[in-house]
Design a protein around this motif. Structure first.
Motif, PDB file in Angstrom:
ATOM      1  N   VAL A  86      21.449 -22.606 -34.720  1.00 19.64           N
ATOM      2  CA  VAL A  86      22.200 -23.839 -34.472  1.00 19.64           C
ATOM      3  C   VAL A  86      21.741 -24.389 -33.121  1.00 19.64           C
ATOM      4  CG1 VAL A  86      24.471 -24.886 -34.122  1.00 19.64           C
ATOM      5  CG2 VAL A  86      24.154 -23.097 -35.847  1.00 19.64           C
ATOM      6  N   VAL A  87      21.294 -25.635 -33.138  1.00 17.76           N
ATOM      7  CA  VAL A  87      20.692 -26.231 -31.947  1.00 17.76           C
ATOM      8  C   VAL A  87      21.281 -27.617 -31.701  1.00 17.76           C
ATOM      9  CG1 VAL A  87      18.498 -24.979 -32.158  1.00 17.76           C
ATOM     10  CG2 VAL A  87      18.790 -27.203 -33.315  1.00 17.76           C
ATOM     11  N   ALA A  88      20.934 -28.186 -30.549  1.00 21.92           N
ATOM     12  CA  ALA A  88      21.460 -29.500 -30.193  1.00 21.92           C
ATOM     13  C   ALA A  88      20.369 -30.369 -29.589  1.00 21.92           C
ATOM     14  CB  ALA A  88      22.603 -29.339 -29.201  1.00 21.92           C
ATOM     15  N   VAL A  89      20.542 -31.671 -29.751  1.00 20.53           N
ATOM     16  CA  VAL A  89      19.664 -32.656 -29.121  1.00 20.53           C
ATOM     17  C   VAL A  89      20.569 -33.699 -28.468  1.00 20.53           C
ATOM     18  CG1 VAL A  89      17.903 -34.434 -29.512  1.00 20.53           C
ATOM     19  CG2 VAL A  89      17.830 -32.293 -30.822  1.00 20.53           C
ATOM     20  N   GLY A  90      20.280 -34.025 -27.216  1.00 17.71           N
ATOM     21  CA  GLY A  90      21.078 -35.009 -26.486  1.00 17.71           C
ATOM     22  C   GLY A  90      20.388 -36.360 -26.416  1.00 17.71           C
ATOM     23  N   CYS A  91      20.395 -36.964 -25.237  1.00 17.02           N
ATOM     24  CA  CYS A  91      19.934 -38.346 -25.075  1.00 17.02           C
ATOM     25  C   CYS A  91      18.415 -38.478 -24.978  1.00 17.02           C
ATOM     26  CB  CYS A  91      20.558 -38.951 -23.833  1.00 17.02           C
ATOM     27  SG  CYS A  91      22.353 -38.864 -23.848  1.00 17.02           S
ATOM     28  N   LEU A  92      17.706 -37.361 -24.721  1.00 17.80           N
ATOM     29  CA  LEU A  92      16.253 -37.433 -24.510  1.00 17.80           C
ATOM     30  C   LEU A  92      15.508 -36.638 -25.571  1.00 17.80           C
ATOM     31  CD1 LEU A  92      16.146 -36.170 -20.795  1.00 17.80           C
ATOM     32  CD2 LEU A  92      16.506 -38.495 -21.534  1.00 17.80           C
ATOM     33  N   VAL A  93      14.392 -37.166 -26.071  1.00 17.32           N
ATOM     34  CA  VAL A  93      13.539 -36.382 -26.969  1.00 17.32           C
ATOM     35  C   VAL A  93      12.130 -36.177 -26.412  1.00 17.32           C
ATOM     36  CG1 VAL A  93      14.791 -36.824 -29.123  1.00 17.32           C
ATOM     37  CG2 VAL A  93      13.045 -38.465 -28.333  1.00 17.32           C
ATOM     38  N   ASP A  94      11.845 -36.785 -25.258  1.00 17.33           N
ATOM     39  CA  ASP A  94      10.537 -36.567 -24.633  1.00 17.33           C
ATOM     40  C   ASP A  94      10.546 -37.210 -23.248  1.00 17.33           C
ATOM     41  OD1 ASP A  94       7.970 -35.621 -24.370  1.00 17.33           O
ATOM     42  OD2 ASP A  94       7.123 -36.786 -26.031  1.00 17.33           O
ATOM     43  N   SER A  95       9.556 -36.835 -22.424  1.00 13.99           N
ATOM     44  CA  SER A  95       9.326 -37.486 -21.132  1.00 13.99           C
ATOM     45  C   SER A  95       7.880 -37.200 -20.780  1.00 13.99           C
ATOM     46  CB  SER A  95      10.282 -36.938 -20.068  1.00 13.99           C
ATOM     47  OG  SER A  95       9.938 -35.603 -19.742  1.00 13.99           O
ATOM     48  N   CYS A  96       7.402 -37.685 -19.621  1.00  8.59           N
ATOM     49  CA  CYS A  96       5.974 -37.526 -19.315  1.00  8.59           C
ATOM     50  C   CYS A  96       5.618 -36.070 -19.021  1.00  8.59           C
ATOM     51  CB  CYS A  96       5.561 -38.440 -18.166  1.00  8.59           C
ATOM     52  SG  CYS A  96       5.813 -37.758 -16.523  1.00  8.59           S
ATOM     53  N   ARG A  97       6.579 -35.301 -18.501  1.00  9.96           N
ATOM     54  CA  ARG A  97       6.451 -33.866 -18.207  1.00  9.96           C
ATOM     55  C   ARG A  97       5.509 -33.565 -17.035  1.00  9.96           C
ATOM     56  NH1 ARG A  97       6.590 -31.179 -24.262  1.00  9.96           N
ATOM     57  NH2 ARG A  97       7.377 -33.042 -25.293  1.00  9.96           N
ATOM     58  N   THR A  98       4.980 -34.604 -16.385  1.00 14.07           N
ATOM     59  CA  THR A  98       4.031 -34.357 -15.295  1.00 14.07           C
ATOM     60  C   THR A  98       4.484 -34.956 -13.961  1.00 14.07           C
ATOM     61  OG1 THR A  98       2.804 -36.339 -15.914  1.00 14.07           O
ATOM     62  CG2 THR A  98       2.010 -34.254 -16.814  1.00 14.07           C
ATOM     63  N   CYS A  99       5.395 -35.912 -13.965  1.00 13.20           N
ATOM     64  CA  CYS A  99       5.806 -36.533 -12.691  1.00 13.20           C
ATOM     65  C   CYS A  99       6.683 -35.545 -11.904  1.00 13.20           C
ATOM     66  CB  CYS A  99       6.552 -37.844 -12.937  1.00 13.20           C
ATOM     67  SG  CYS A  99       8.223 -37.656 -13.582  1.00 13.20           S
ATOM     68  N   ASN A 100       6.929 -35.859 -10.643  1.00 13.38           N
ATOM     69  CA  ASN A 100       7.700 -34.949  -9.792  1.00 13.38           C
ATOM     70  C   ASN A 100       9.095 -34.685 -10.346  1.00 13.38           C
ATOM     71  OD1 ASN A 100       5.603 -34.609  -8.038  1.00 13.38           O
ATOM     72  ND2 ASN A 100       6.299 -36.181  -6.589  1.00 13.38           N
ATOM     73  N   ASN A 101       9.720 -35.722 -10.888  1.00 12.60           N
ATOM     74  CA  ASN A 101      11.068 -35.532 -11.425  1.00 12.60           C
ATOM     75  C   ASN A 101      11.062 -34.637 -12.659  1.00 12.60           C
ATOM     76  OD1 ASN A 101      12.264 -37.000  -9.414  1.00 12.60           O
ATOM     77  ND2 ASN A 101      12.401 -38.898 -10.591  1.00 12.60           N
ATOM     78  N   CYS A 102      10.093 -34.851 -13.554  1.00 14.70           N
ATOM     79  CA  CYS A 102      10.008 -33.976 -14.735  1.00 14.70           C
ATOM     80  C   CYS A 102       9.773 -32.534 -14.316  1.00 14.70           C
ATOM     81  CB  CYS A 102       8.893 -34.435 -15.667  1.00 14.70           C
ATOM     82  SG  CYS A 102       9.347 -35.877 -16.654  1.00 14.70           S
ATOM     83  N   LYS A 103       8.899 -32.338 -13.329  1.00 11.78           N
ATOM     84  CA  LYS A 103       8.603 -30.977 -12.869  1.00 11.78           C
ATOM     85  C   LYS A 103       9.821 -30.333 -12.222  1.00 11.78           C
ATOM     86  CE  LYS A 103       3.640 -31.322 -12.140  1.00 11.78           C
ATOM     87  NZ  LYS A 103       2.716 -31.726 -11.053  1.00 11.78           N
ATOM     88  N   ALA A 104      10.739 -31.171 -11.709  1.00  8.31           N
ATOM     89  CA  ALA A 104      11.954 -30.645 -11.064  1.00  8.31           C
ATOM     90  C   ALA A 104      13.131 -30.596 -12.046  1.00  8.31           C
ATOM     91  CB  ALA A 104      12.299 -31.518  -9.859  1.00  8.31           C
ATOM     92  N   ASP A 105      12.847 -30.607 -13.343  1.00  4.93           N
ATOM     93  CA  ASP A 105      13.891 -30.568 -14.380  1.00  4.93           C
ATOM     94  C   ASP A 105      14.828 -31.771 -14.319  1.00  4.93           C
ATOM     95  OD1 ASP A 105      13.044 -28.177 -15.558  1.00  4.93           O
ATOM     96  OD2 ASP A 105      14.116 -26.970 -14.073  1.00  4.93           O
TER      97      ASP A 105
END
Ligand code: ZN
Ligand code: ZN
Length: 353
Positions: A86-105
């Protein structure tokens, strides 16, 4: 790209009611998880987006970003979840994963733009993303969360948006034992804010315009209720709070609450107040080194932290379960705040329609 047709509920125009339609979902890729949706919460954003209230909607729209379901298929590179989970998905399904904010979760602040669960850009199908008012969804495993098995699966759905929107600021501003927290407004967000702040050990107060919310707020875990239209009550609470979460999602004056902040206190605005905020009265801010801040949902790791916290403390939303076919009535009732405190769609109703 190989796709499947699935049933969904959505609309092709701002004026039309939501109705059944067909959408395409991609077949799972290497890192993808296919989820059979059990429950989807109904957020105010769903309604605003479907009706193009923010002027940015592309049609058709299939709303829904408070998704709970069961894994039915995984790509060969998936390691985080397995079939049957049983899993969940919220407001996001993807992001760039490389910018500083993505790297900082902090994917919700991705500087290259995150992909919303609906109304975002689906790079696989070159169309807009479609949300949880549907039979299934296919999401990269990095954006799929685990749901503690002891929780009510319908009740946990609103935690994916209403919950995380209040949890993230509570954590960012270090709310814990001895913190004095106040919440403005008792709706989907407000009721979660009270439950979560209470479970973190804080002293919790609700600001409300109406006396008839007092009992409900206390039942949810508020220690006190201040009637915000009563000047003597507001005056008595001057300088009292470390953090105030303002959850009211329409134009209103938040300046009076700044007086209720302690030195170094922060008022966090969580709702959309329209294109122009009220003019800020700066003297009380300067005199007490106070902050007025904003906050948007939360990152993936923080959302998982919240789900685990809810599992440990047995916290879910107070909900009213509806059928998919009742969504248009639910929207009208939501506009009148006629729900305690969140509608959740039982997606079985769509499969059998
Ligand atoms: Zn939402
Ligand atoms: Zn990013």
């Amino acid at each position: 790209m190989k796709t499947k047709q699935v049933k969904a509920y959505g609309t092709h125009s701002p004026e039309a009611d939501l109705k059944e339609l067909q959408i395409e979902r991609r077949e799972v890729l290497n890192k993808d998880i296919e989820i059979d949706i059990m429950y989807c919460g109904v957020c105010h954003s769903d309604l605003h987006f479907a009706r193009n209230d923010w002027g940015m909607t592309e049609y058709p729209v299939v709303p829904g970003h408070e998704i709970v379901g069961k894994v039915t298929n995984i790509g060969s590179g998936v390691s985080k979840h397995k079939v049957g989970d049983v899993v969940a998905v919220g407001c996001l399904v993807d992001s760039c994963r490389t910018c500083n904010n993505c790297k900082a979760d902090l994917e919700q602040y991705c500087t290259n733009g995150w992909v919303g669960t609906y109304g975002g850009y689906d790079k696989h199908l070159d169309t807009n993303t479609h949300g949880g008012y549907s039979q299934t969804i296919v999401v990269d495993e990095e954006f799929v969360l685990s749901v503690p098995e002891n929780l009510d699966f319908a009740g946990i759905a609103p935690v994916l948006c209403a919950g995380i929107t209040t949890w993230s600021p509570l954590r960012h501003w270090n709310v814990g034992k001895d913190s004095k927290v106040a919440v403005v407004g008792l709706g989907g967000l407000g009721h979660m804010a009270i439950k979560l702040a209470h479970a973190l050990g804080a002293h919790v107060t609700l600001f409300s315009r109406s006396e008839n919310k007092i009992e409900d707020a206390k039942a949810l875990g508020a220690h006190e209720v201040i009637i915000s239209t009563d000047e003597s009550q507001m005056e008595k609470a001057m300088g009292k709070f470390d953090v105030i979460l303002d959850t009211v999602p329409y134009e209103h004056d938040f300046n009076p609450y700044i007086n209720n902040l302690n030195t170094n206190g922060t008022l966090v605005v969580l709702g959309y107040l329209g294109p122009v905020a009220p003019p800020l009265v700066t003297v009380p801010m300067i005199m007490g080194r106070k902050t007025v801040a904003g906050s948007l949902i939360g990152g993936i790791a923080e959302t998982q932290e919240l789900l685990n916290f809810c599992g440990k403390h047995n916290i879910v939303s107070d909900i009213e379960v509806i059928k998919m076919q009742d969504i248009n009535t639910a929207y009208e009732r939501m506009l009148k705040s006629d729900v305690k405190y969140r509608f959740v769609i039982d997606m079985k109703s769509l499969k059998t329609s």
